[in-house]
Design an enzyme around this catalytic site. Sequence first.
Site, short mmCIF file in Angstrom:
data_model
loop_
_atom_site.label_atom_id
_atom_site.label_comp_id
_atom_site.label_asym_id
_atom_site.label_seq_id
_atom_site.Cartn_x
_atom_site.Cartn_y
_atom_site.Cartn_z
N CYS A 74 90.52 104.58 -12.93
CA CYS A 74 89.33 105.28 -13.59
C CYS A 74 88.46 104.68 -15.01
O CYS A 74 88.24 104.28 -14.89
CB CYS A 74 89.72 106.17 -13.67
SG CYS A 74 90.89 106.88 -14.96
N HIS A 106 92.05 111.26 -16.35
CA HIS A 106 91.35 110.96 -15.55
C HIS A 106 90.22 111.12 -15.90
O HIS A 106 89.68 111.98 -16.85
CB HIS A 106 91.20 111.39 -14.22
CG HIS A 106 89.98 110.67 -12.80
ND1 HIS A 106 90.44 109.96 -12.10
CD2 HIS A 106 88.79 111.15 -12.73
CE1 HIS A 106 89.35 109.51 -11.57
NE2 HIS A 106 88.45 110.52 -12.10
N HIS A 129 83.19 107.80 -11.18
CA HIS A 129 83.75 106.96 -11.46
C HIS A 129 84.79 106.78 -10.95
O HIS A 129 83.97 106.62 -9.44
CB HIS A 129 84.57 108.81 -12.17
CG HIS A 129 85.12 110.04 -10.75
ND1 HIS A 129 86.80 110.01 -10.14
CD2 HIS A 129 84.48 110.64 -10.03
CE1 HIS A 129 86.05 111.00 -8.97
NE2 HIS A 129 84.62 110.90 -8.87
#
Length: 217
Positions: free
Chosen positions: A127, A178, A190
């Site tokens: 990510c 994240h 993402h």
Amino acid sequence: MKKWIVTSVLGASLLLSPLQAFANIGDQTLRPTMTHSDVRTLQSLLRSKGYFTYSGSYTTYFGSYTKSAVMSFQRAKGLTADGIAGRSTFNKLGVYNVNNAYLVDYAKRFQGTVYKWGGTTTSGFDCSGYINYVFKNSHNITLPRTVKEMWINTGYKVGSQEIGDLVFFSTTDSGASHMGIYVGNGKFIHAGSSTGVTISDMNNSYWKPRYYGTKRL
């Protein structure tokens, strides 16, 4: 004559580069004794990094406390300690000149790229590797490598999202773990561990309870 002038001005505005068409924090150089709405954000950024120690509320006035904090920060980062907050000072504070529409358009080009732990290239992203790649290759901006570092050192906190903002989630432990880029309409792009690069809804049953915060560059 008036019609020609108006037409010429409008035409010239259309010739501005995409980067010129967007106002960003730091585009306005802030100097001691001036009043500007961006001074509040400057004070907030300096406080988050331990330099603005005035105990009162943020203001729009660039006074002695703000000047002193700017100079201390500049000295610490190897900049000329003149107390003037221009583009180079804001960059060191983690806020940049970003064309948000282009950023999102560029980010979408990599939909479907597979997830890879530690991945930083188009052969596979994690990510934060994905976010780093997008900013570096669309704007030549180098961000911190990890999610936690970006949460601490990049941008400034906001209470609602705009296109191009960084959105953070707590998925594996306490704190930010994240992240993605907000693309509008409650969605973000993402690199998900099970999906690769994809667009997800922030309000779905998985992401909504894990939302951690938003930062703007």
